[in-house]
Design a protein around this motif. Structure first.
Motif, mmCIF file in Angstrom:
data_model
loop_
_atom_site.group_PDB
_atom_site.id
_atom_site.type_symbol
_atom_site.label_atom_id
_atom_site.label_comp_id
_atom_site.label_asym_id
_atom_site.label_seq_id
_atom_site.Cartn_x
_atom_site.Cartn_y
_atom_site.Cartn_z
ATOM 1 N N SER A 193 -18.498 -15.494 -29.448
ATOM 2 C CA SER A 193 -17.289 -14.885 -29.984
ATOM 3 C C SER A 193 -17.259 -14.931 -31.502
ATOM 4 O O SER A 193 -16.554 -14.142 -32.147
ATOM 5 N N ALA A 237 -21.466 -5.460 -31.932
ATOM 6 C CA ALA A 237 -20.629 -6.338 -31.111
ATOM 7 C C ALA A 237 -19.153 -6.137 -31.411
ATOM 8 O O ALA A 237 -18.307 -6.108 -30.502
ATOM 9 N N ALA A 266 -18.094 -2.849 -29.851
ATOM 10 C CA ALA A 266 -18.013 -2.970 -28.393
ATOM 11 C C ALA A 266 -16.738 -3.688 -27.972
ATOM 12 O O ALA A 266 -16.105 -3.321 -26.975
ATOM 13 N N SER A 267 -16.324 -4.689 -28.744
ATOM 14 C CA SER A 267 -15.109 -5.434 -28.397
ATOM 15 C C SER A 267 -13.866 -4.583 -28.561
ATOM 16 O O SER A 267 -12.831 -4.840 -27.935
ATOM 17 N N GLY A 274 -18.471 -0.374 -23.759
ATOM 18 C CA GLY A 274 -19.604 -0.792 -24.574
ATOM 19 C C GLY A 274 -19.793 0.086 -25.797
ATOM 20 O O GLY A 274 -18.981 0.955 -26.107
ATOM 21 N N ALA A 281 -24.422 -2.539 -26.362
ATOM 22 C CA ALA A 281 -23.688 -3.809 -26.326
ATOM 23 C C ALA A 281 -22.505 -3.712 -25.376
ATOM 24 O O ALA A 281 -21.829 -2.675 -25.300
ATOM 25 N N TRP A 282 -22.252 -4.824 -24.643
ATOM 26 C CA TRP A 282 -21.111 -4.909 -23.742
ATOM 27 C C TRP A 282 -20.435 -6.264 -23.913
ATOM 28 O O TRP A 282 -21.117 -7.307 -23.930
ATOM 29 N N PRO A 283 -19.102 -6.292 -24.043
ATOM 30 C CA PRO A 283 -18.401 -7.573 -24.068
ATOM 31 C C PRO A 283 -18.332 -8.168 -22.664
ATOM 32 O O PRO A 283 -18.123 -7.438 -21.677
ATOM 33 N N THR A 322 -15.127 -14.574 -24.907
ATOM 34 C CA THR A 322 -15.720 -13.244 -24.874
ATOM 35 C C THR A 322 -17.034 -13.258 -25.648
ATOM 36 O O THR A 322 -17.041 -13.427 -26.871
ATOM 37 N N THR A 323 -18.118 -13.128 -24.931
ATOM 38 C CA THR A 323 -19.430 -13.010 -25.559
ATOM 39 C C THR A 323 -19.865 -11.553 -25.497
ATOM 40 O O THR A 323 -19.237 -10.724 -24.832
ATOM 41 N N THR A 324 -20.927 -11.231 -26.195
ATOM 42 C CA THR A 324 -21.450 -9.866 -26.200
ATOM 43 C C THR A 324 -22.915 -9.890 -25.808
ATOM 44 O O THR A 324 -23.696 -10.654 -26.371
#
Length: 373
Positions: free
Chosen positions: A192, A230, A233-234, A241, A258-260, A267-269
């Motif tokens: 995050s 990232a 994507a968020s 994404g 990229a996808w959250p 929340t990672t990516t």
């Protein structure tokens, strides 16, 4: 230095083949001689998404500003000189003090990025060819430096023409790579806080080929490209994404998606990194050559082996019209015949991908001695 002198000096220095970073470096050196700046950076952009795909950041903004900068630029997109707004305006240059009519405090970008750093104004130069924007130069001055002038803007505007032509040309550089190639995308996981938590060997292989430079101590948390992707994507809808294509230093192209992902409340990516698919590459390469939509369509039909009469029938035009388009295509690509056109596109952009069969797997890059243990 006046605009014509700047243009002439740039054209002399940008002759021949040079990589994207070399183009940005030389353009910045020439431009800064005429238009000094206290903070500056040059960025290569994906013309489809306008995301950073590399660049020169050795004299750019500090690491602490980058996350918020990416949010304003790529997610919120509502500030007066947002990159996407600039691409819809005529011309190549913008000056934040002019765009805000002297009310710099009306700009959140000024309030949250420039002002805290002691910077008083920002000049942006789009490296564009009309429809597409391939790069961006950003020059900032602090309160102790004289304000940007109309003459500064004129010099920057003139510099944008040869710089854009050289940058587009740099994106076509390619050679047959006889070294080991991975067969598929690798993966990167960002936390995050946008730091890299883990990265597969294949992803590292491709990340190492991105064209991005930083001053010592900067960029330690990974390429800005990963972080910008990232952040975008968020800001997209759930599961949507973000996607970008970046030129590698050896002439190939790299696709990043990229996808959250929600992992235990954080929340990672997750980012996939790998070679651009040929279906994407065809349109991208033809676009880099500066072909019109109709010319790109005809070029794609030529690549499929269609004759002039077959192309004319599909498009509902005369054979003479097709031939006129073909002449324009040949001129822009620098060839003299259909055969040379196919050879140019295949040998420069596809053969490097096909020279090695896809036999390796992530973390096992083939070499003459075989895969590593």
């Amino acid at each position: 230095m006046n605009p014509s002198e700047t243009t002439a000096r740039l054209e002399r220095g940008l002759r021949g083949e040079a990589g994207a970073l070399a183009v940005l470096d030389h353009t910045a050196r020439v431009l800064l001689d005429a238009v000094p700046a206290d903070v500056w950076c040059g960025v290569v952009l994906d013309p489809s998404t306008l995301l950073d795909t590399g660049g020169q950041h050795r004299s750019g903004f500090p690491e602490s500003s980058m996350r918020r900068l990416f949010e304003i630029e790529h997610v919120e997109q509502d500030d007066v000189d947002n990159l996407r707004a600039l691409t819809r305006r005529p011309g190549r240059t913008s000056l934040l003090s002019r765009s805000t009519h002297g009310r710099l405090g009306d700009s959140k970008y000024y309030r949250e990025i420039l002002h805290p750093l002691g910077l008083s104004d920002e000049l942006r130069l789009l490296l564009r060819d009309g429809r597409r924007t391939w790069g961006l130069l950003v020059l900032c001055r602090d309160a102790h430096t004289r304000p940007f002038s109309a003459a500064d803007l004129a010099v920057a505007e003139a510099a944008g023409v040869p710089a854009c032509a050289a940058l587009r040309r740099s994106l076509l550089l390619s050679g047959v790579d006889a070294g080991p190639l991975p067969d598929a995308p690798g993966w990167v996981v960002l936390g995050s806080d946008l730091t890299v938590r883990s990265m597969s060997p294949t992803a590292q292989h491709w990340i190492d080929r991105l064209q991005e430079r930083h001053a010592p101590g900067r960029g330690a948390e990974g390429p800005y490209l990963l972080r910008a992707l990232a952040v975008q994507a968020s800001g997209e809808g759930t599961g949507a994404g973000a996607h970008v294509r970046a030129p590698a230093g050896d002439g190939r192209w790299i696709s990043l998606r990229a996808w959250p992902v929600d992992q235990g409340g954080e929340t990672t990516t997750v980012v996939s990194v790998g070679p651009t698919d040929p279906a994407e590459l065809t349109a991208l390469v033809l676009d880099v050559y500066g072909l019109s939509p109709r010319a790109r369509q005809i070029a794609q039909y030529v690549l499929l082996g269609l004759s002039t009469s077959e192309i004319a029938g599909r498009l509902g035009v005369s054979g003479y019209t097709v031939q006129d388009h073909l002449k324009q295509i040949f001129d822009k690509v620098g060839v003299r015949s259909r055969r040379e056109l196919v050879a140019e596109l295949f040998l420069r952009h596809y053969l490097p991908r096909l020279a090695h069969p896809p036999l390796s797997t992530d973390g096992r890059l083939l070499s003459e001695e075989g895969p590593p243990a």
